[in-house]
Design a protein around this motif. Structure first.
Motif, PDB file in Angstrom:
ATOM      1  N   ARG A 195       1.387  -4.588   6.089  1.00 40.57           N
ATOM      2  CA  ARG A 195       0.074  -5.213   6.215  1.00 40.57           C
ATOM      3  C   ARG A 195       0.296  -6.711   6.420  1.00 40.57           C
ATOM      4  NH1 ARG A 195      -2.464  -4.726   1.277  1.00 40.57           N
ATOM      5  NH2 ARG A 195      -4.413  -5.339   2.241  1.00 40.57           N
ATOM      6  N   ALA A 228      -2.580   9.387  -1.325  1.00 32.22           N
ATOM      7  CA  ALA A 228      -3.538  10.001  -0.399  1.00 32.22           C
ATOM      8  C   ALA A 228      -2.912  11.154   0.383  1.00 32.22           C
ATOM      9  CB  ALA A 228      -4.083   8.938   0.560  1.00 32.22           C
ATOM     10  N   PRO A 237      -1.934   4.647  11.779  1.00 30.61           N
ATOM     11  CA  PRO A 237      -3.032   3.993  11.073  1.00 30.61           C
ATOM     12  C   PRO A 237      -2.894   4.161   9.555  1.00 30.61           C
ATOM     13  CG  PRO A 237      -3.798   6.002  12.130  1.00 30.61           C
ATOM     14  CD  PRO A 237      -2.362   5.823  12.519  1.00 30.61           C
ATOM     15  N   LEU A 238      -2.645   3.073   8.870  1.00 29.92           N
ATOM     16  CA  LEU A 238      -2.417   3.091   7.430  1.00 29.92           C
ATOM     17  C   LEU A 238      -3.587   3.732   6.683  1.00 29.92           C
ATOM     18  CD1 LEU A 238      -0.737   2.318   4.962  1.00 29.92           C
ATOM     19  CD2 LEU A 238      -1.708   0.025   5.106  1.00 29.92           C
ATOM     20  N   ASN A 239      -4.796   3.534   7.175  1.00 35.38           N
ATOM     21  CA  ASN A 239      -5.986   4.051   6.493  1.00 35.38           C
ATOM     22  C   ASN A 239      -6.335   5.476   6.902  1.00 35.38           C
ATOM     23  OD1 ASN A 239      -6.324   1.617   5.067  1.00 35.38           O
ATOM     24  ND2 ASN A 239      -7.269   0.700   6.866  1.00 35.38           N
ATOM     25  N   GLU A 240      -5.428   6.145   7.609  1.00 34.96           N
ATOM     26  CA  GLU A 240      -5.617   7.549   7.974  1.00 34.96           C
ATOM     27  C   GLU A 240      -4.373   8.341   7.535  1.00 34.96           C
ATOM     28  OE1 GLU A 240      -7.254   8.347  11.851  1.00 34.96           O
ATOM     29  OE2 GLU A 240      -8.100   6.317  11.931  1.00 34.96           O
ATOM     30  N   PRO A 241      -4.306   8.621   6.241  1.00 34.72           N
ATOM     31  CA  PRO A 241      -3.109   9.279   5.709  1.00 34.72           C
ATOM     32  C   PRO A 241      -2.800  10.626   6.341  1.00 34.72           C
ATOM     33  CG  PRO A 241      -4.861   9.187   4.063  1.00 34.72           C
ATOM     34  CD  PRO A 241      -5.302   8.354   5.211  1.00 34.72           C
ATOM     35  N   THR A 280       0.352   0.735   9.528  1.00 32.23           N
ATOM     36  CA  THR A 280      -0.223  -0.604   9.432  1.00 32.23           C
ATOM     37  C   THR A 280      -1.740  -0.551   9.567  1.00 32.23           C
ATOM     38  OG1 THR A 280      -0.087  -2.857  10.313  1.00 32.23           O
ATOM     39  CG2 THR A 280       0.108  -1.040  11.906  1.00 32.23           C
ATOM     40  N   ASP A 281      -2.379  -1.629   9.126  1.00 32.12           N
ATOM     41  CA  ASP A 281      -3.834  -1.727   9.230  1.00 32.12           C
ATOM     42  C   ASP A 281      -4.251  -2.803  10.229  1.00 32.12           C
ATOM     43  OD1 ASP A 281      -3.087  -3.978   7.826  1.00 32.12           O
ATOM     44  OD2 ASP A 281      -4.457  -3.660   6.144  1.00 32.12           O
ATOM     45  N   THR A 322      -0.544   3.850  -2.666  1.00 35.52           N
ATOM     46  CA  THR A 322      -1.857   4.350  -2.247  1.00 35.52           C
ATOM     47  C   THR A 322      -1.709   5.355  -1.112  1.00 35.52           C
ATOM     48  OG1 THR A 322      -2.899   2.286  -2.948  1.00 35.52           O
ATOM     49  CG2 THR A 322      -4.122   3.638  -1.372  1.00 35.52           C
ATOM     50  N   LEU A 323      -0.824   5.068  -0.161  1.00 35.59           N
ATOM     51  CA  LEU A 323      -0.599   5.983   0.955  1.00 35.59           C
ATOM     52  C   LEU A 323      -0.021   7.307   0.461  1.00 35.59           C
ATOM     53  CD1 LEU A 323      -0.505   6.685   3.970  1.00 35.59           C
ATOM     54  CD2 LEU A 323       1.733   5.524   4.062  1.00 35.59           C
ATOM     55  N   GLY A 376       0.783  -1.228   0.000  1.00 32.58           N
ATOM     56  CA  GLY A 376       0.000   0.000   0.000  1.00 32.58           C
ATOM     57  C   GLY A 376       0.813   1.276   0.000  1.00 32.58           C
TER      58      GLY A 376
END
Length: 165
Positions: free
Chosen positions: A115, A21, A147-151, A135-136, A17-18, A14
């Motif tokens: 991940r 973002a 938090p990987l999903n919170e750029p 990481t997720d 993608t990171l 990812g």
């Protein structure tokens, strides 16, 4: 010298993608950001048969494609060694920050994108020079876990680490 920060991890973790973002978030902070992406694979910037590709195939060392919208320089190594990260950084235009994707072993501040679901081992477990892990999943490590999903949180960590405000 422009601050440089690395985003490393195994393929499929990812990283791209990171970075994608984070770029608008960093721009919203007023930062001009360059990116260097390292690839172990050959790549094509232009479709085969186009003029610039024909020039390269005919032997040109560098070809610049320029338009009113952008330009690109394609440099053929032709058996020469791959330029070092420092040499590549020197070719970039001025910026406030350079993000580097790849270069897993570079001596630059960096985070690992990890991940566990990929089944690949972490890099930070073998290399103590990482500053954090994005990481997720819950992870037991002595490093900060972002938090990987919170750029926005990852971008803020990078800015704090480099004192970019």
């Amino acid at each position: 010298m422009t601050p440089v920060f690395g985003i490393a991890g195994h393929s499929g973790s990812g990283k791209t993608t990171l970075i994608e973002a984070m770029l608008p978030l960093l721009a919203a902070r007023g930062l001009r950001v360059n990116v260097i992406k390292h690839s172990h694979h050959d790549f094509q910037m232009e479709p085969p048969g186009k003029d610039s590709a024909r020039f390269r195939l005919a032997g040109a060392q560098e070809v610049m494609v320029a338009s009113p919208f952008r330009y690109a320089i394609i440099h053929e190594l032709r058996e020469a060694p791959e330029p070092s990260l420092d040499e590549q950084l020197a070719r970039l235009s001025p910026a406030d920050l350079v993000l580097v994707e790849g270069f897993k072993r570079a001596a630059i501040p960096r985070i690992e994108v990890y991940r566990p679901v990929t089944g690949k081992p972490s890099l930070h477990a073998e290399d103590g020079s990482f500053l954090a892990v994005a990481t997720d999943a819950p992870l037991e490590t002595g490093l900060p876990c972002l938090p990987l999903n919170e750029p926005a949180q990852v971008a803020a960590f990078i800015c704090r680490s480099l004192d970019l405000g």
